[in-house]
Every structure is written in C-alpha cells, then in structure tokens.
Design a protein around this motif. Sequence first.
Motif, PDB file in Angstrom:
ATOM      1  N   SER A  17      -2.430   4.425  -8.135  1.00 25.59           N
ATOM      2  CA  SER A  17      -2.129   3.753  -6.868  1.00 25.59           C
ATOM      3  C   SER A  17      -2.626   2.316  -6.867  1.00 25.59           C
ATOM      4  O   SER A  17      -1.905   1.388  -6.472  1.00 25.59           O
ATOM      5  CB  SER A  17      -2.757   4.525  -5.698  1.00 25.59           C
ATOM      6  N   LEU A  18      -3.859   2.112  -7.319  1.00 27.21           N
ATOM      7  CA  LEU A  18      -4.429   0.763  -7.345  1.00 27.21           C
ATOM      8  C   LEU A  18      -3.671  -0.146  -8.302  1.00 27.21           C
ATOM      9  O   LEU A  18      -3.470  -1.329  -8.021  1.00 27.21           O
ATOM     10  CB  LEU A  18      -5.906   0.830  -7.739  1.00 27.21           C
ATOM     11  N   ILE A  48       0.845  -1.207   0.000  1.00 31.19           N
ATOM     12  CA  ILE A  48       0.000   0.000   0.000  1.00 31.19           C
ATOM     13  C   ILE A  48       0.874   1.248   0.000  1.00 31.19           C
ATOM     14  O   ILE A  48       0.637   2.191  -0.760  1.00 31.19           O
ATOM     15  CB  ILE A  48      -0.944  -0.007   1.215  1.00 31.19           C
ATOM     16  N   ILE A  58      -2.148  -3.569  -6.974  1.00 30.31           N
ATOM     17  CA  ILE A  58      -2.658  -4.823  -7.541  1.00 30.31           C
ATOM     18  C   ILE A  58      -1.576  -5.549  -8.329  1.00 30.31           C
ATOM     19  O   ILE A  58      -1.431  -6.777  -8.253  1.00 30.31           O
ATOM     20  CB  ILE A  58      -3.893  -4.551  -8.420  1.00 30.31           C
ATOM     21  N   LEU A  80      -6.101   7.689  -8.204  1.00 31.70           N
ATOM     22  CA  LEU A  80      -6.641   6.451  -7.647  1.00 31.70           C
ATOM     23  C   LEU A  80      -6.249   5.247  -8.501  1.00 31.70           C
ATOM     24  O   LEU A  80      -5.805   4.217  -7.979  1.00 31.70           O
ATOM     25  CB  LEU A  80      -8.171   6.553  -7.552  1.00 31.70           C
TER      26      LEU A  80
END
Length: 202
Positions: A178-179, A94, A183, A175
């Motif tokens: 970052s994802l 994260i 992932i 967003l």
Amino acid sequence: MIEVLDFIGVFVFAISGVLTAINKKLDLFGVFIIAFVTALGGGTLRDALIGRTPVGWMQDLNYVYLIIVGYIIALIFRNYLNKLRISLFLFDTIGLGVFTLIGIEKGLEYGLHPTICIALGTITASFGGLIRDILCNEIPLLLRKGTIYATICIMGGILFFIAQFLGLNDSINELITSLFIIIFRLAAVRFNWSLPVFSIKA
C-alpha cells in the motif's frame, strides 16, 4: 488488517467523490451518487467478475454507512478541504493503494492466478474513479498523461507477490504494498513521470 484497509479505502474514496462532485456543482443527491460509485464501483465490478454475489456492500451495510459518514464529513468541511489544493489528490491516492491490495486479496481468496489477482487489484482501485470521472464529464484520471494510474497498481501487485514469494509476513507485505503505491504515485506526479504518448503524423 484487510477489513480495516477496506473500510479506509471506502471512506477516502467516498470523500474523493464528494469533492469532485461539489466542484462540478451537483446537487446533494448527485454528490451522494458520485461518492457511492467512487467508493464501491471498482469493488462491485470485481465481485461480479469473480462471481461473488450478492456483491460485498450488499452483504455488509457497514460499507454504505461508511460512505454516508464520509459524505457528511466532506460536506461539512468542504470549504476547508477545497482550500487544500492537494486534498482531492491525496484522498484518491490513499484509496488507490488500499483498494489495489483489497482486489489482490479477493483474488487470492478465490484461488486465482497472480496475474488475475493483479488485474483484479487494478480494477478495484481504478474503476470507481473511472466511473466517477465519466459521470462528471471528465477525461478519466486513469487515461490521462502524467498519472500512470493503472501502471502503479500493477507495479504494486508485482511487488506484493515478490514479497510473498520471499516469505515476508502478510501484514508487513500488505503495508509495504500500500505504501509503495501511495508513495510512487506521489513521486510520479511530483516529478511528472508518465508513459510514452504516441501520435500519428498528418
């Protein structure tokens, strides 16, 4: 959005540092130092490189307070977190996604070329963990086979600028970037993706 992500990154990297230091059986002060450098090492180097001084956490003590909160929480729940085999990895992942984005945004603030912005994102995301691992006498995660740590940051940075070129909304772009990093790293570890490793024949 960026400020919120920055605080999230500091918090989760601080917890990652605490868990690593506890596993190395450091004392309370040593655990705090590892939490501190993990959370702020990359950002400190980034700020020094772009001439943003005093560096960010010296201008805003909320970063220090956040590390202290993460430190205390991780100590209190250390047994629970340690039982979760993937907890350290998740916190680290994260932080990787969030800090890559933060480094890119700081580079944009200074009007730097996208290539340099991506490099700053990679430094911000990776070098706190690099310092943590060196201080804990580990081969840095950044350099280990099977992690493709920095490579994922670079790919996320490229995606960010492609989306920006296509006119995607800034918040959505942040967003998605970052994802993607989070992932993709989870998938890389799950399916054992790695860069080629070369050796010299005797």
